[in-house]
Structure formats: structure tokens, C-alpha cells
Design a protein around this motif. Structure first.
Motif, PDB file in Angstrom:
ATOM      1  N   VAL A   1       0.903  -1.111  -0.247  1.00 21.82           N
ATOM      2  CA  VAL A   1       0.018   0.143   0.066  1.00 21.82           C
ATOM      3  C   VAL A   1       0.872   1.219   0.116  1.00 21.82           C
ATOM      4  O   VAL A   1       0.490   2.179  -0.676  1.00 21.82           O
ATOM      5  CB  VAL A   1      -0.892  -0.037   1.230  1.00 21.82           C
ATOM      6  CG1 VAL A   1      -1.642   1.430   1.262  1.00 21.82           C
ATOM      7  CG2 VAL A   1      -1.989  -1.045   1.086  1.00 21.82           C
ATOM      8  N   ALA A   2       1.954   1.131   0.857  1.00 20.65           N
ATOM      9  CA  ALA A   2       2.868   2.364   0.808  1.00 20.65           C
ATOM     10  C   ALA A   2       3.206   2.736  -0.447  1.00 20.65           C
ATOM     11  O   ALA A   2       3.358   3.770  -1.028  1.00 20.65           O
ATOM     12  CB  ALA A   2       3.975   2.239   1.678  1.00 20.65           C
ATOM     13  N   CYS A   3       3.870   1.738  -1.192  1.00 20.37           N
ATOM     14  CA  CYS A   3       4.351   1.588  -2.536  1.00 20.37           C
ATOM     15  C   CYS A   3       3.484   2.151  -3.500  1.00 20.37           C
ATOM     16  O   CYS A   3       3.667   2.920  -4.501  1.00 20.37           O
ATOM     17  CB  CYS A   3       5.064   0.617  -3.163  1.00 20.37           C
ATOM     18  SG  CYS A   3       6.565  -0.006  -2.244  1.00 20.37           S
ATOM     19  N   LEU A   4       2.119   1.609  -3.426  1.00 15.32           N
ATOM     20  CA  LEU A   4       0.998   2.205  -4.393  1.00 15.32           C
ATOM     21  C   LEU A   4       0.888   3.749  -4.179  1.00 15.32           C
ATOM     22  O   LEU A   4       0.492   4.351  -5.154  1.00 15.32           O
ATOM     23  CB  LEU A   4      -0.200   1.330  -4.115  1.00 15.32           C
ATOM     24  CG  LEU A   4      -0.133  -0.170  -4.620  1.00 15.32           C
ATOM     25  CD1 LEU A   4      -1.585  -0.785  -4.225  1.00 15.32           C
ATOM     26  CD2 LEU A   4      -0.222   0.039  -6.149  1.00 15.32           C
ATOM     27  N   LEU A   5       0.675   3.973  -2.945  1.00 13.07           N
ATOM     28  CA  LEU A   5       0.577   5.573  -2.526  1.00 13.07           C
ATOM     29  C   LEU A   5       1.511   6.368  -3.292  1.00 13.07           C
ATOM     30  O   LEU A   5       1.168   7.612  -3.454  1.00 13.07           O
ATOM     31  CB  LEU A   5       0.407   5.725  -1.172  1.00 13.07           C
ATOM     32  CG  LEU A   5      -0.818   5.192  -0.484  1.00 13.07           C
ATOM     33  CD1 LEU A   5      -0.808   5.173   1.196  1.00 13.07           C
ATOM     34  CD2 LEU A   5      -2.143   5.970  -0.927  1.00 13.07           C
ATOM     35  N   LEU A   6       2.805   5.894  -3.072  1.00  9.81           N
ATOM     36  CA  LEU A   6       4.089   6.653  -3.626  1.00  9.81           C
ATOM     37  C   LEU A   6       3.871   6.764  -5.185  1.00  9.81           C
ATOM     38  O   LEU A   6       4.111   7.788  -5.572  1.00  9.81           O
ATOM     39  CB  LEU A   6       5.325   6.034  -3.357  1.00  9.81           C
ATOM     40  CG  LEU A   6       5.892   6.221  -1.855  1.00  9.81           C
ATOM     41  CD1 LEU A   6       7.044   5.252  -1.540  1.00  9.81           C
ATOM     42  CD2 LEU A   6       6.248   7.575  -1.672  1.00  9.81           C
ATOM     43  N   LYS A   7       3.354   5.839  -5.759  1.00  8.35           N
ATOM     44  CA  LYS A   7       3.281   5.687  -7.377  1.00  8.35           C
ATOM     45  C   LYS A   7       2.186   6.780  -7.765  1.00  8.35           C
ATOM     46  O   LYS A   7       2.354   7.518  -8.486  1.00  8.35           O
ATOM     47  CB  LYS A   7       2.928   4.377  -7.843  1.00  8.35           C
ATOM     48  CG  LYS A   7       3.058   4.195  -9.411  1.00  8.35           C
ATOM     49  CD  LYS A   7       2.937   2.834  -9.651  1.00  8.35           C
ATOM     50  CE  LYS A   7       3.032   2.803 -11.400  1.00  8.35           C
ATOM     51  NZ  LYS A   7       3.347   1.647 -11.895  1.00  8.35           N
ATOM     52  N   PHE A   8       1.123   6.811  -6.689  1.00 11.52           N
ATOM     53  CA  PHE A   8       0.107   7.479  -7.304  1.00 11.52           C
ATOM     54  C   PHE A   8       0.374   9.097  -6.912  1.00 11.52           C
ATOM     55  O   PHE A   8       0.174  10.016  -7.691  1.00 11.52           O
ATOM     56  CB  PHE A   8      -1.219   7.184  -6.393  1.00 11.52           C
ATOM     57  CG  PHE A   8      -2.384   8.200  -6.377  1.00 11.52           C
ATOM     58  CD1 PHE A   8      -3.060   8.016  -7.857  1.00 11.52           C
ATOM     59  CD2 PHE A   8      -2.666   8.978  -5.923  1.00 11.52           C
ATOM     60  CE1 PHE A   8      -4.227   8.969  -7.957  1.00 11.52           C
ATOM     61  CE2 PHE A   8      -3.763   9.712  -5.713  1.00 11.52           C
ATOM     62  CZ  PHE A   8      -4.534   9.893  -7.099  1.00 11.52           C
ATOM     63  N   ALA A   9       1.139   9.161  -5.692  1.00 13.93           N
ATOM     64  CA  ALA A   9       1.168  10.581  -5.507  1.00 13.93           C
ATOM     65  C   ALA A   9       2.214  11.215  -6.205  1.00 13.93           C
ATOM     66  O   ALA A   9       2.474  12.676  -6.324  1.00 13.93           O
ATOM     67  CB  ALA A   9       1.671  10.783  -3.782  1.00 13.93           C
ATOM     68  N   THR A  10       3.387  10.587  -6.678  1.00 15.77           N
ATOM     69  CA  THR A  10       4.235  11.090  -7.568  1.00 15.77           C
ATOM     70  C   THR A  10       4.240  11.303  -9.078  1.00 15.77           C
ATOM     71  O   THR A  10       4.908  11.497  -9.873  1.00 15.77           O
ATOM     72  CB  THR A  10       5.544  10.284  -7.354  1.00 15.77           C
ATOM     73  OG1 THR A  10       5.216   8.749  -7.699  1.00 15.77           O
ATOM     74  CG2 THR A  10       6.245  10.282  -5.845  1.00 15.77           C
ATOM     75  N   GLY A  11       2.780  10.863  -9.200  1.00 17.76           N
ATOM     76  CA  GLY A  11       2.394  10.914 -10.761  1.00 17.76           C
ATOM     77  C   GLY A  11       2.917   9.700 -11.573  1.00 17.76           C
ATOM     78  O   GLY A  11       3.003   9.861 -12.846  1.00 17.76           O
ATOM     79  N   GLY A  12       2.969   8.724 -10.872  1.00 23.90           N
ATOM     80  CA  GLY A  12       3.542   7.496 -11.792  1.00 23.90           C
ATOM     81  C   GLY A  12       4.877   7.136 -11.551  1.00 23.90           C
ATOM     82  O   GLY A  12       5.296   6.163 -12.258  1.00 23.90           O
TER      83      GLY A  12
END
Length: 252
Positions: free
Chosen positions: A116-127
Motif C-alpha cells: 500500500v505504501a508503494c502504491l500510494l507513492l506511485k500515485f502521489a508522484t504521478g507514476g
């Protein structure tokens, strides 16, 4: 021997409120840790045009992980024990400090927290890509395995000495910072060779989100072996029945 204290646990343990609260605490702690640790690497890459492999990037990673782990262990300590790591949970199980069923519950929560942390990072950083752990070009899987075993041994030994030892006394107060420091120091020692995971959950989340599994088994086998060895060594020599405490100086 610690092996004699290993417990499976009762089938209903996984549904008990305290076990579920502990699992939730592990999920949140790992999410905090991975978000900060992995996120710091992504931020450094963005600011320096992929400069995370430089000496400055290594120091930044060590500091970010040390600070984040200090917080993650602290916020979970009174609820779940603040494992924040499947290897720590495994070491605690080997020493008879947690049942197998509760440990599995922790593992599930820890792995989900990392994903979940990595998914949030990917979303928050625009991919932006969440980089999976990988070996340096001049490091074999066996070299990396030794690194992971030794570094995780140091980590779990520190956990036992400062958090799990019944005789720890006031030393338990500094357990979170000691655990954070040893992880930061190990990243400085091994980060340039295999990324210095010491934590299967930390490796698992980025691997799932980026779907990169090269040599991933190293980041499971090494930490689990190192944790088991640390648990046995500390328990046999310093906690076991034959262990004696040093006499007060006034008795000499």
C-alpha cells in the motif's frame, strides 16, 4: 533452548481483538516506514537525476530509514511490539516470544503495509517507479545473501538486547532509536552492494508494484536466516536458564 518454547497458538487467536489491533499497528508502522524510506529514494532520484547510487544518496537513504524506523517502532511498540519487519517477527517466534499464528497475521499486515505504501507513492508522484531492490553488478547472489544474513543478525540481535530481553530494564526506552541506528549503519555498510534490505516486507512492496523479481529470494532467505541465528544465539547465551547476572560491585 529457545526451540522448546516455540508455540503454534490457538485457531481463534487470529480473530481476537488484541491480535487484530496488533496486526493493524504493524500495517500502519510498515506503511509509515516504507513510505518514508522508499519515498526518500524516489525524491533523491528526482532532485539529482537518478543520483541515489552516489555517496550522498547512500547517506540520505541511511538517515531516512533510520529516522523512519525509529518512529515506526515507537508508534507500534505498545500495541504490537513494533516489529515492522517479517524477519524480526520470525526471530521473535524462534525465541518463543510470539506464536506462529499471530506471527503469520503480522506477516500479512506487514506485507500489505509495504504494498500500500508503494502504491500510494506511485500515485502521489504521478507514476514514478518504485525501485525494487537489486544487486550491484559486481555482487553475486551469494555475496548478497551473506550481506543480508549478517546485517539482519545485527538488527535482530539489537532487538533482542534492547526490547525482548527480560533483563533489559531501562534499556528498553532506547530500543526504537537503537534499532533505527543499526539499520541506518547497515545501509551505509551494505547499501552499495545489495541495497541493504534486512526486511522482506521492504523488498516485497516495491517488487510487487514494479513487478521486478530479480534475485528477490535473497531478500527473504538472508533476513530469515540472520534473524533465526540471532534469536538462538542471544537466547542460548544471554537469556537461557543457565545465564547468570553479574554480581554487584559491592559483592566483590
Amino acid at each position: 533452548m529457545p526451540i522448546s518454547r516455540i508455540a503454534i497458538g490457538s485457531p481463534g487467536e487470529a480473530s481476537q481483538p488484541d491480535a487484530l489491533k496488533a496486526a493493524l499497528a504493524e500495517f500502519i508502522s510498515v506503511l509509515i516506514f516504507v513510505f518514508a524510506g522508499e519515498g526518500s529514494g524516489m525524491a533523491f532520484n528526482k532532485l539529482t537525476n537518478d543520483g541515489s547510487t552516489t555517496p550522498a544518496g547512500l547517506v540520505a537513504a541511511a538517515l531516512a530509514h533510520a529516522f523512519a524506523l525509529f518512529v515506526a517502532v515507537s508508534v507500534g511498540a505498545n500495541i504490537s511490539g513494533g516489529h515492522v519487519n517479517p524477519a524480526v517477527t520470525f526471530g521473535a517466534f524462534i525465541g518463543g516470544n510470539i506464536t506462529l499464528l499471530r506471527g503469520i497475521l503480522y506477516w500479512i499486515a506487514q506485507l500489505l503495509g509495504s504494498v500500500v505504501a508503494c502504491l500510494l507513492l506511485k500515485f502521489a508522484t504521478g507514476g514514478l517507479k518504485t525501485s525494487a531492490f537489486s544487486l550491484s553488478t559486481d555482487v553475486s547472489v551469494w555475496n548478497a545473501l551473506v550481506f543480508e544474513i549478517v546485517m539482519t543478525f545485527g538488527l535482530v540481535y539489537t532487538v533482542y538486547a534492547t526490547a525482548l530481553d527480560p533483563k533489559k530494564g531501562n534499556l528498553g526506552v532506547i530500543a526504537p532509536i537503537a534499532i533505527g541506528f543499526i539499520v541506518g549503519a547497515n545501509i551505509l555498510a551494505g547499501g552499495a552492494f545489495d541495497g541493504a534490505s534486512m526486511n522482506p516486507a521492504v523488498s516485497f512492496g516495491p517488487a510487487v508494484v514494479s513487478w521486478t523479481w530479480d534475485s528477490h529470494w535473497v531478500y527473504w532467505l538472508g533476513p530469515l536466516i540472520g534473524a533465526a541465528v540471532a534469536a538462538v544465539v542471544y537466547d542460548v547465551f544471554f537469556i537461557g536458564q543457565g545465564t547468570h547476572e553479574q554480581l554487584p560491585t559491592t559483592d566483590y
